[in-house]
Design an enzyme around this catalytic site. Structure first.
Site, mmCIF file in Angstrom:
data_model
loop_
_atom_site.group_PDB
_atom_site.id
_atom_site.type_symbol
_atom_site.label_atom_id
_atom_site.label_comp_id
_atom_site.label_asym_id
_atom_site.label_seq_id
_atom_site.Cartn_x
_atom_site.Cartn_y
_atom_site.Cartn_z
ATOM 1 C CB THR A 86 -5.381 -2.421 11.848
ATOM 2 O OG1 THR A 86 -5.832 -3.424 10.508
ATOM 3 C CG2 THR A 86 -4.917 -3.756 12.602
ATOM 4 C CB CYS B 143 -4.143 -2.624 2.884
ATOM 5 S SG CYS B 143 -3.422 -2.689 4.749
ATOM 6 C CB CYS C 26 -1.017 -4.315 1.487
ATOM 7 S SG CYS C 26 0.078 -3.755 3.107
ATOM 8 N NE ARG D 163 0.055 -11.520 10.586
ATOM 9 C CZ ARG D 163 0.470 -11.696 12.137
ATOM 10 N NH1 ARG D 163 1.339 -12.328 12.407
ATOM 11 N NH2 ARG D 163 0.402 -10.439 13.311
ATOM 12 C CB CYS E 109 -1.780 0.329 4.905
ATOM 13 S SG CYS E 109 -0.246 -0.375 5.268
#
Length: 393
Positions: free
Chosen positions: A75, A79, A83, A86, A110
């Site tokens: 991605t 994070c 967080c 998922r 994020c």
């Protein structure tokens, strides 16, 4: 409150961090660690430290927030350990001691857990509380005034704080959040009606009214890979090579450049395998003429309608690109700063590379900070030539 699953591709999600069962090694009194050292003083080696970090990530252990960040290769996002999104596959995760280290390797923060902010930041807490309200399933999104009243702050203060941290308004966040849940449910082959209501829409009409601007097609078509949709296309020769122009009844869905008409047609089929594709030079003549004029440096008479899918971040970047005047350029960093994301230059570059409608969205006007051209999906020489044409050289 049940939080929807994260949609990292949107890169736009924020939510209150839920309380989760803490996962720690079995012999907690011996194996708990602080800042890379076991409590009995034994230093952890690199592998043991990463394993301890991974345990903290699995348990969303807030005690580890601020000690490291988790970056996800698939991605491009990093994070904090707690967080609520998922959990990614372990092999896609890399740990960094600081957010600055992750940014140096091209990752961006994020927008769900905001790892760059301190856990005790009042502004962050306000935004988390606002997002918790916006994440609640509801037929109508609260107005800014209603949201401010529930949070005990003025609408103007809420708007400034929310946009300053999240980069978007509360309303835009709520829209992107719902769209992310809707996309995920549709991809899971959930019936369209169920997906619409599970995403928090009070009626299907509200989704279909906004389908062109958000999904790029209606929910049913999106779920079935554009099956039943009709895509018309035309092919023309330009100073930049062969151009394929494709559109649905709503607007342009594909503009590609290449050397071979056959290769461009194959690419269109791969992009829309379930759609009915028909060559129609006459119907698409006005759009083709407008795009051809742009390749010759002439300003368009009007903006062309688009029917494209995009994440919230991509939409933000592409709308900014359309405002760059012909004959001028912006650096990736300048574009990132203009959308309130000064550390997201590489993410801007990825959004440019993902642009499905060459020329219509002028990603060729974005260059490197040192003045070099950088990359271009359709070839660096085409980018150079386009810029030369637009600047009158």
């Amino acid at each position: 409150m049940r939080s929807p699953r994260a949609f990292y591709d949107a890169g736009m999600s924020i939510s209150a961090v839920p309380e989760s069962p803490r996962v720690t090694p079995a012999a907690e009194e011996d194996d708990r660690t602080v800042d890379g050292r076991a409590l009995d003083g034994r230093a952890l080696d690199g592998r043991a430290l990463d394993e301890a970090r991974w345990v903290a990530v699995l348990g969303r252990d807030r005690d580890w927030d601020g000690r490291f960040v988790m970056a996800v290769s698939s991605t491009g996002i990093y994070c904090r350990p707690s967080c609520p999104a998922r959990r990614p596959a372990r092999e896609r995760v890399r740990f960094y001691a600081t957010p600055a280290d992750a940014r140096a390797d091209g990752y961006r923060a994020c927008r769900r857990c905001l790892p760059d902010l301190g856990a005790d930041s009042p502004a962050l807490e306000l935004v988390r509380r606002a997002c918790a309200i916006l994440d609640e399933p509801s037929e109508a999104t609260p107005t800014l005034t209603q949201l401010g009243r529930r949070l005990g702050v003025s609408p103007s203060h809420l708007q400034r704080t929310f946009k300053g941290i999240a980069g978007v308004s509360p309303r835009a966040y709520a829209d992107a959040r719902r769209q992310g849940v809707l996309r995920e449910r549709l991809r899971s082959q959930v019936p369209v009606a169920d997906a619409i209501y599970e995403a928090g829409y009070g009626s299907s009409s509200r989704v279909y009214e906004g389908a062109n601007g958000q999904l790029g097609m209606t929910p049913g078509l999106y779920r079935n890979g554009a099956a039943g949709a009709t895509i018309r296309y035309t092919i023309l020769e330009t100073a930049l090579g062969t151009m394929l122009v494709a559109a649905t009844e709503r607007g342009l869905c594909r503009v590609t450049l290449g050397e071979s008409p056959d290769a461009l047609e194959r690419s269109l089929g791969q992009e829309f395998p379930s759609a009915s594709r028909t060559r129609d030079d006459d119907v698409l003549a006005p759009m083709a003429a407008a795009l051809l004029a742009r390749t010759k440096g002439r300003a368009p008479a009007a903006e062309l309608p688009l029917d494209i899918r995009a994440t919230a971040f991509q939409r933000q970047v592409w709308e900014t690109l359309k405002r760059i005047p012909a004959g001028t350029t912006r650096s990736y960093s300048q574009v990132a700063a203009s959308i309130g994301r000064p550390g997201a230059a590489r993410a801007v570059a990825r959004a440019c590379a993902s642009n499905p409608v060459a020329i219509a969205i002028p990603c060729h006007r974005v260059v490197r900070g040192d003045g070099e051209l950088g990359g271009y999906r359709w070839g660096i020489e085409r980018k150079r030539r386009l810029l030369e044409i637009e600047s009158g050289r």
